[in-house]
Design a protein around this motif. Structure first.
Motif, PDB file in Angstrom:
ATOM      1  N   PRO A 173       0.798  -1.235   0.000  1.00 36.96           N
ATOM      2  CA  PRO A 173       0.000   0.000   0.000  1.00 36.96           C
ATOM      3  C   PRO A 173       0.827   1.280   0.000  1.00 36.96           C
ATOM      4  O   PRO A 173       0.480   2.244  -0.688  1.00 36.96           O
ATOM      5  N   HIS A 174       1.930   1.310   0.772  1.00 37.04           N
ATOM      6  CA  HIS A 174       2.717   2.544   0.848  1.00 37.04           C
ATOM      7  C   HIS A 174       3.476   2.810  -0.446  1.00 37.04           C
ATOM      8  O   HIS A 174       3.931   3.939  -0.678  1.00 37.04           O
TER       9      HIS A 174
ATOM     10  N   ASN B 279       8.200   9.212   2.563  1.00 43.81           N
ATOM     11  CA  ASN B 279       7.713   7.831   2.465  1.00 43.81           C
ATOM     12  C   ASN B 279       8.839   6.837   2.661  1.00 43.81           C
ATOM     13  O   ASN B 279       8.716   5.868   3.426  1.00 43.81           O
TER      14      ASN B 279
ATOM     15  N   THR C 297       9.160   6.939  -8.342  1.00 45.58           N
ATOM     16  CA  THR C 297       7.735   7.083  -8.611  1.00 45.58           C
ATOM     17  C   THR C 297       7.333   6.296  -9.853  1.00 45.58           C
ATOM     18  O   THR C 297       6.267   5.671  -9.897  1.00 45.58           O
TER      19      THR C 297
ATOM     20  N   GLY D 267       1.981   1.471  -3.522  1.00 39.52           N
ATOM     21  CA  GLY D 267       0.892   1.556  -4.484  1.00 39.52           C
ATOM     22  C   GLY D 267       0.243   2.920  -4.568  1.00 39.52           C
ATOM     23  O   GLY D 267      -0.294   3.290  -5.619  1.00 39.52           O
ATOM     24  N   ARG D 268       0.313   3.703  -3.493  1.00 41.48           N
ATOM     25  CA  ARG D 268      -0.343   5.010  -3.550  1.00 41.48           C
ATOM     26  C   ARG D 268       0.376   5.982  -4.478  1.00 41.48           C
ATOM     27  O   ARG D 268      -0.163   7.048  -4.811  1.00 41.48           O
ATOM     28  N   PHE D 269       1.573   5.619  -4.936  1.00 41.09           N
ATOM     29  CA  PHE D 269       2.303   6.455  -5.894  1.00 41.09           C
ATOM     30  C   PHE D 269       2.096   5.977  -7.337  1.00 41.09           C
ATOM     31  O   PHE D 269       2.792   6.420  -8.244  1.00 41.09           O
ATOM     32  N   ARG D 270       1.153   5.072  -7.554  1.00 39.86           N
ATOM     33  CA  ARG D 270       1.007   4.463  -8.875  1.00 39.86           C
ATOM     34  C   ARG D 270       0.539   5.432  -9.947  1.00 39.86           C
ATOM     35  O   ARG D 270       0.650   5.127 -11.136  1.00 39.86           O
ATOM     36  N   ASP D 271       0.029   6.598  -9.579  1.00 36.71           N
ATOM     37  CA  ASP D 271      -0.369   7.547 -10.622  1.00 36.71           C
ATOM     38  C   ASP D 271       0.822   8.128 -11.353  1.00 36.71           C
ATOM     39  O   ASP D 271       0.694   8.680 -12.445  1.00 36.71           O
TER      40      ASP D 271
ATOM     41  N   ASP E  34       6.191  13.544  -1.793  1.00 38.03           N
ATOM     42  CA  ASP E  34       6.181  12.783  -0.553  1.00 38.03           C
ATOM     43  C   ASP E  34       7.132  11.582  -0.568  1.00 38.03           C
ATOM     44  O   ASP E  34       7.153  10.809   0.388  1.00 38.03           O
TER      45      ASP E  34
END
Length: 275
Positions: free
Chosen positions: A142-143, A159, A194, A145-149, A155
């Motif tokens: 999750p930590h 992170n 990223t 995956g939140r950068f997948r965009d 951050d």
């Protein structure tokens, strides 16, 4: 981290695709080569075990993937996929004239790259090891995956510092944390990381399972039992389903067990690769 240590670890570089490919190495030139691949961290994760590998007569090469660690270049969503990085690693091995047989180990997403290399016979791999690697559908965490965009880098440094502090657990001193997160002070590395997060896709490991089930290459899994995301249950499943696989569990260790139990893991890898 110094460029040379008392265990004769040195940092060197070659050119791959016109950019600097930085790597840590140790041991004698004639030693049997061991290629060590990192994932969402960098070659620093392998530093604690390079001495034991070299002392066993092996020649380890812990490379920084393009745009990460100390390597040059910059990853994009296209060049950060597992197949693309496996191709890059193949070209890196070619530049070093590592024609085989080669032992390969992977950590985190580096383990997905290693699995791809083995399943597609990209290198002449004689022995294969994974250390708290991504397996099956265990990733992205999750930590990550939140950068997948793939659009934000603001951050990333925070992170990575938070993640390193957590996974180092009892050995997390401020100097060690600072050493680990240093590459991400560079905006180019943050952008590359990223891209790596954005390209993370568990289909790259799930698709390899049929080929891995046919593989007769000796395999070793070394697993920190306290990993919250690449849990030991995934390693147990892999060991039960993939032939010629042994599992060593490391208690009281998280996602980077090489820092928690460097002697034990160094000996296990050295014994396995030198066999």
């Amino acid at each position: 981290m110094s460029e040379a240590t008392e265990t004769t670890v040195v940092r060197s570089a070659v050119q791959v695709d016109g950019e600097t490919a930085s790597y840590l190495t140790a041991g004698r030139q004639e030693g049997r080569p061991v290629l060590l691949l990192h994932g969402t961290y960098w070659s620093r994760v392998w530093l604690p075990v390079l001495g034991p590998l070299a002392n066993a007569g092996l020649r380890p090469f812990a490379v920084d993937l393009p745009g990460l660690g100390r390597s040059g270049g910059e990853l994009t969503l296209e060049t950060a996929t597992v197949p693309a990085l496996a191709g890059w690693v193949t070209r890196f091995a070619s530049e070093l004239k590592l024609s085989g047989p080669i032992a390969v180990a992977g950590h985190d997403i580096g383990g997905a790259i290693a699995q791809h290399l083995l399943a597609h016979d990209r290198l002449n791999i004689s022995r294969f090891a994974l250390v708290n690697s991504v397996l099956y559908d265990s990733w992205p965490a999750p930590h990550v995956g939140r950068f997948r965009d793939g659009n934000t880098t603001e951050d990333v440094l925070a992170n990575r510092r938070q993640a390193v502090t957590r996974v180092l657990a009892d050995v997390a001193t401020e100097p060690l944390i600072a050493d680990y997160v240093d590459p991400w002070t560079d905006a180019r590395v943050r952008r590359s990381w990223t891209a790596l997060a954005g390209a993370a896709d568990n289909r790259y490991t799930l698709d390899l399972i049929p080929a891995l089930r046919r593989s007769t290459t000796p395999k070793l899994l070394i697993w920190g039992e306290d990993d919250l995301h690449e849990t030991v249950e995934y390693a147990e499943r892999f060991a039960s389903e993939i032939p010629n696989t042994a599992l060593i569990r490391i208690p009281d260790a998280d996602h980077i067990p090489t820092e928690n139990a460097p002697g034990q893991i160094g000996r296990a890898l050295a014994d396995f690769f030198a066999a």
